[in-house]
Write a protein that holds these residues in place. Structure first.
Motif, PDB file in Angstrom:
ATOM      1  N   SER A 104      17.227  50.596  26.759  1.00  0.00           N
ATOM      2  CA  SER A 104      18.542  50.588  26.131  1.00  0.00           C
ATOM      3  C   SER A 104      19.222  49.234  26.281  1.00  0.00           C
ATOM      4  CB  SER A 104      19.432  51.676  26.739  1.00  0.00           C
ATOM      5  OG  SER A 104      19.968  51.244  27.960  1.00  0.00           O
ATOM      6  N   THR A 105      20.256  49.032  25.513  1.00  0.00           N
ATOM      7  CA  THR A 105      21.025  47.793  25.608  1.00  0.00           C
ATOM      8  C   THR A 105      21.651  47.659  26.995  1.00  0.00           C
ATOM      9  OG1 THR A 105      22.897  48.951  24.612  1.00  0.00           O
ATOM     10  CG2 THR A 105      21.553  47.607  23.144  1.00  0.00           C
ATOM     11  N   ILE A 159      14.228  65.675  23.747  1.00  0.00           N
ATOM     12  CA  ILE A 159      13.849  66.039  25.112  1.00  0.00           C
ATOM     13  C   ILE A 159      14.376  64.959  26.040  1.00  0.00           C
ATOM     14  CG2 ILE A 159      11.966  66.521  26.712  1.00  0.00           C
ATOM     15  CD1 ILE A 159      10.247  67.232  24.192  1.00  0.00           C
ATOM     16  N   ARG A 160      15.209  65.348  26.976  1.00  0.00           N
ATOM     17  CA  ARG A 160      15.753  64.404  27.956  1.00  0.00           C
ATOM     18  C   ARG A 160      15.129  64.721  29.305  1.00  0.00           C
ATOM     19  NH1 ARG A 160      19.626  60.278  29.406  1.00  0.00           N
ATOM     20  NH2 ARG A 160      18.797  59.899  31.483  1.00  0.00           N
ATOM     21  N   THR A 161      14.350  63.794  29.827  1.00  0.00           N
ATOM     22  CA  THR A 161      13.704  63.975  31.122  1.00  0.00           C
ATOM     23  C   THR A 161      14.567  63.363  32.221  1.00  0.00           C
ATOM     24  OG1 THR A 161      12.470  61.913  30.836  1.00  0.00           O
ATOM     25  CG2 THR A 161      11.393  63.942  30.101  1.00  0.00           C
ATOM     26  N   GLY A 162      14.162  63.579  33.462  1.00  0.00           N
ATOM     27  CA  GLY A 162      14.814  62.933  34.595  1.00  0.00           C
ATOM     28  C   GLY A 162      15.960  63.700  35.206  1.00  0.00           C
ATOM     29  N   ASN A 163      16.067  64.990  34.903  1.00  0.00           N
ATOM     30  CA  ASN A 163      17.107  65.843  35.485  1.00  0.00           C
ATOM     31  C   ASN A 163      18.512  65.306  35.212  1.00  0.00           C
ATOM     32  OD1 ASN A 163      17.849  68.195  36.787  1.00  0.00           O
ATOM     33  ND2 ASN A 163      17.897  67.240  38.808  1.00  0.00           N
ATOM     34  N   THR A 164      18.681  64.726  34.028  1.00  0.00           N
ATOM     35  CA  THR A 164      19.972  64.190  33.612  1.00  0.00           C
ATOM     36  C   THR A 164      20.396  64.903  32.340  1.00  0.00           C
ATOM     37  OG1 THR A 164      19.346  62.058  34.521  1.00  0.00           O
ATOM     38  CG2 THR A 164      21.175  62.061  32.993  1.00  0.00           C
ATOM     39  N   GLN A 165      21.635  65.356  32.300  1.00  0.00           N
ATOM     40  CA  GLN A 165      22.108  66.085  31.128  1.00  0.00           C
ATOM     41  C   GLN A 165      23.136  65.263  30.362  1.00  0.00           C
ATOM     42  OE1 GLN A 165      23.122  70.116  32.079  1.00  0.00           O
ATOM     43  NE2 GLN A 165      21.072  70.548  32.815  1.00  0.00           N
ATOM     44  N   ARG A 166      22.630  64.207  29.751  1.00  0.00           N
ATOM     45  CA  ARG A 166      23.455  63.370  28.884  1.00  0.00           C
ATOM     46  C   ARG A 166      22.547  62.675  27.872  1.00  0.00           C
ATOM     47  NH1 ARG A 166      23.490  60.224  33.783  1.00  0.00           N
ATOM     48  NH2 ARG A 166      22.223  58.385  33.447  1.00  0.00           N
ATOM     49  N   LEU A 167      23.136  62.163  26.818  1.00  0.00           N
ATOM     50  CA  LEU A 167      22.363  61.478  25.782  1.00  0.00           C
ATOM     51  C   LEU A 167      22.166  59.997  26.081  1.00  0.00           C
ATOM     52  CD1 LEU A 167      23.766  63.130  22.542  1.00  0.00           C
ATOM     53  CD2 LEU A 167      21.640  63.629  23.773  1.00  0.00           C
ATOM     54  N   SER A 168      22.964  59.429  26.944  1.00  0.00           N
ATOM     55  CA  SER A 168      22.815  58.039  27.372  1.00  0.00           C
ATOM     56  C   SER A 168      22.742  57.050  26.209  1.00  0.00           C
ATOM     57  CB  SER A 168      21.585  57.887  28.272  1.00  0.00           C
ATOM     58  OG  SER A 168      21.750  58.613  29.460  1.00  0.00           O
ATOM     59  N   ASN A 169      23.657  57.208  25.253  1.00  0.00           N
ATOM     60  CA  ASN A 169      23.778  56.258  24.152  1.00  0.00           C
ATOM     61  C   ASN A 169      22.545  56.238  23.250  1.00  0.00           C
ATOM     62  OD1 ASN A 169      25.193  54.361  22.648  1.00  0.00           O
ATOM     63  ND2 ASN A 169      24.646  52.655  23.969  1.00  0.00           N
ATOM     64  N   LEU A 186      20.786  57.787  19.908  1.00  0.00           N
ATOM     65  CA  LEU A 186      20.869  58.512  18.636  1.00  0.00           C
ATOM     66  C   LEU A 186      22.086  59.441  18.578  1.00  0.00           C
ATOM     67  CD1 LEU A 186      17.093  59.437  18.057  1.00  0.00           C
ATOM     68  CD2 LEU A 186      18.342  57.482  17.126  1.00  0.00           C
ATOM     69  N   LEU A 187      23.234  58.924  18.949  1.00  0.00           N
ATOM     70  CA  LEU A 187      24.440  59.759  19.001  1.00  0.00           C
ATOM     71  C   LEU A 187      24.767  60.381  17.641  1.00  0.00           C
ATOM     72  CD1 LEU A 187      26.671  57.497  21.265  1.00  0.00           C
ATOM     73  CD2 LEU A 187      25.335  59.508  21.925  1.00  0.00           C
ATOM     74  N   TRP A 188      24.662  59.625  16.575  1.00  0.00           N
ATOM     75  CA  TRP A 188      24.927  60.128  15.227  1.00  0.00           C
ATOM     76  C   TRP A 188      23.793  61.057  14.774  1.00  0.00           C
ATOM     77  CZ3 TRP A 188      28.878  59.761  11.712  1.00  0.00           C
ATOM     78  CH2 TRP A 188      28.580  60.100  10.394  1.00  0.00           C
ATOM     79  N   GLN A 189      22.579  60.599  14.965  1.00  0.00           N
ATOM     80  CA  GLN A 189      21.412  61.292  14.429  1.00  0.00           C
ATOM     81  C   GLN A 189      21.116  62.615  15.140  1.00  0.00           C
ATOM     82  OE1 GLN A 189      21.714  58.165  15.486  1.00  0.00           O
ATOM     83  NE2 GLN A 189      20.673  56.725  14.136  1.00  0.00           N
ATOM     84  N   ALA A 190      21.509  62.742  16.393  1.00  0.00           N
ATOM     85  CA  ALA A 190      21.185  63.944  17.177  1.00  0.00           C
ATOM     86  C   ALA A 190      22.222  65.050  17.020  1.00  0.00           C
ATOM     87  CB  ALA A 190      21.037  63.576  18.647  1.00  0.00           C
ATOM     88  N   ALA A 191      23.114  64.940  16.046  1.00  0.00           N
ATOM     89  CA  ALA A 191      24.203  65.904  15.878  1.00  0.00           C
ATOM     90  C   ALA A 191      23.711  67.352  15.788  1.00  0.00           C
ATOM     91  CB  ALA A 191      25.031  65.548  14.636  1.00  0.00           C
ATOM     92  N   TYR A 192      22.577  67.582  15.154  1.00  0.00           N
ATOM     93  CA  TYR A 192      22.060  68.947  15.002  1.00  0.00           C
ATOM     94  C   TYR A 192      20.729  69.156  15.709  1.00  0.00           C
ATOM     95  CZ  TYR A 192      25.817  69.481  11.690  1.00  0.00           C
ATOM     96  OH  TYR A 192      27.064  69.529  11.127  1.00  0.00           O
ATOM     97  N   ALA A 193      20.373  68.253  16.587  1.00  0.00           N
ATOM     98  CA  ALA A 193      19.112  68.378  17.322  1.00  0.00           C
ATOM     99  C   ALA A 193      19.240  69.443  18.408  1.00  0.00           C
ATOM    100  CB  ALA A 193      18.742  67.041  17.960  1.00  0.00           C
ATOM    101  N   GLU A 194      18.170  70.140  18.635  1.00  0.00           N
ATOM    102  CA  GLU A 194      18.077  71.042  19.781  1.00  0.00           C
ATOM    103  C   GLU A 194      17.730  70.153  20.972  1.00  0.00           C
ATOM    104  OE1 GLU A 194      18.875  74.206  19.541  1.00  0.00           O
ATOM    105  OE2 GLU A 194      19.024  74.143  17.360  1.00  0.00           O
ATOM    106  N   GLY A 202      20.971  50.658  21.413  1.00  0.00           N
ATOM    107  CA  GLY A 202      22.141  51.379  21.887  1.00  0.00           C
ATOM    108  C   GLY A 202      22.841  51.976  20.686  1.00  0.00           C
ATOM    109  N   SER A 203      23.114  53.252  20.729  1.00  0.00           N
ATOM    110  CA  SER A 203      23.705  53.945  19.585  1.00  0.00           C
ATOM    111  C   SER A 203      25.113  53.447  19.272  1.00  0.00           C
ATOM    112  CB  SER A 203      23.712  55.447  19.856  1.00  0.00           C
ATOM    113  OG  SER A 203      23.985  56.152  18.675  1.00  0.00           O
ATOM    114  N   LYS A 204      25.900  53.150  20.282  1.00  0.00           N
ATOM    115  CA  LYS A 204      27.250  52.637  20.024  1.00  0.00           C
ATOM    116  C   LYS A 204      27.169  51.311  19.280  1.00  0.00           C
ATOM    117  CE  LYS A 204      29.518  54.814  23.977  1.00  0.00           C
ATOM    118  NZ  LYS A 204      30.249  54.565  25.243  1.00  0.00           N
TER     119      LYS A 204
END
Length: 178
Positions: A11-12, A125-135, A137-145, A85-87
């Motif tokens: 990431s950036t 899929i977010r690995t590493g036991n972290t529950q955030r998107l971390s910047n 695909l913020l726009w693109q993941a709007a409807y992602a599971e 970086g999505s932002k």
């Protein structure tokens, strides 16, 4: 039908990490490109870089060479989000809209995203036991599971992936419909 896989590789914000760690990560990527790009090409896999290629001359050359070599491949497209970086992506898209004096709407914004020719993800899929998107695909993941996995990425294996896919296939996705 071509399938897409996007990997958030660097990431950036990662430039704040220790230089030794950054160099190690880039050495891994260089090694992968040198030793595996031919295999990806033979398997009809396309590699696309999302983000800026602001790395060492050697890595930049390898990235450009790998994209060119696999450009016409159509079985699978692997999008490698490097220095992404999505932002930053969204800000640049809005700047482009303003510069080109275009109306701000979803259609116009989307054409200035780095993912403009890539479908939005259905699964993240977010690995590493972290529950955030971390910047990412913020726009693109709007409807992602979104699946949050405890394992770190190197330990997340094919068996783990298949479990997530099985869960994903059992989800009734209605995108706001009843």
């Amino acid at each position: 039908k071509i399938k897409f896989l996007t990997l958030y590789a660097f990431s950036t914000e990662n430039w704040k990490r220790p230089k030794k760690e950054i160099n190690y990560l880039f050495a891994l990527l260089e090694n992968f490109l040198i030793n595996r790009i031919e295999e990806l090409h033979k398997k009809n896999i396309k590699l696309k870089i999302l983000g800026s290629k602001k790395f060492s001359p050697k890595l930049n050359k390898l990235l450009i060479k790998s994209e060119k070599k696999t450009f016409k491949n159509r079985k699978l497209q692997i999008n490698l989000a490097l220095n992404y970086g999505s932002k930053f992506e969204l800000i640049n898209a809005f700047k482009s809209l303003k510069k080109n004096n275009e109306k701000i709407n979803e259609k116009n914004l989307t054409k200035y995203l780095l993912t403009k020719n890539i479908p939005d993800p259905d699964l993240l899929i977010r690995t590493g036991n972290t529950q955030r998107l971390s910047n990412f695909l913020l726009w693109q993941a709007a409807y992602a599971e979104i699946f949050f996995e405890k394992k770190l990425w190197p330990e997340f294996n094919e068996k783990d992936y298949n479990k997530v896919i099985k869960k994903f296939r059992n989800i009734k996705r209605n995108f706001g419909k009843i």
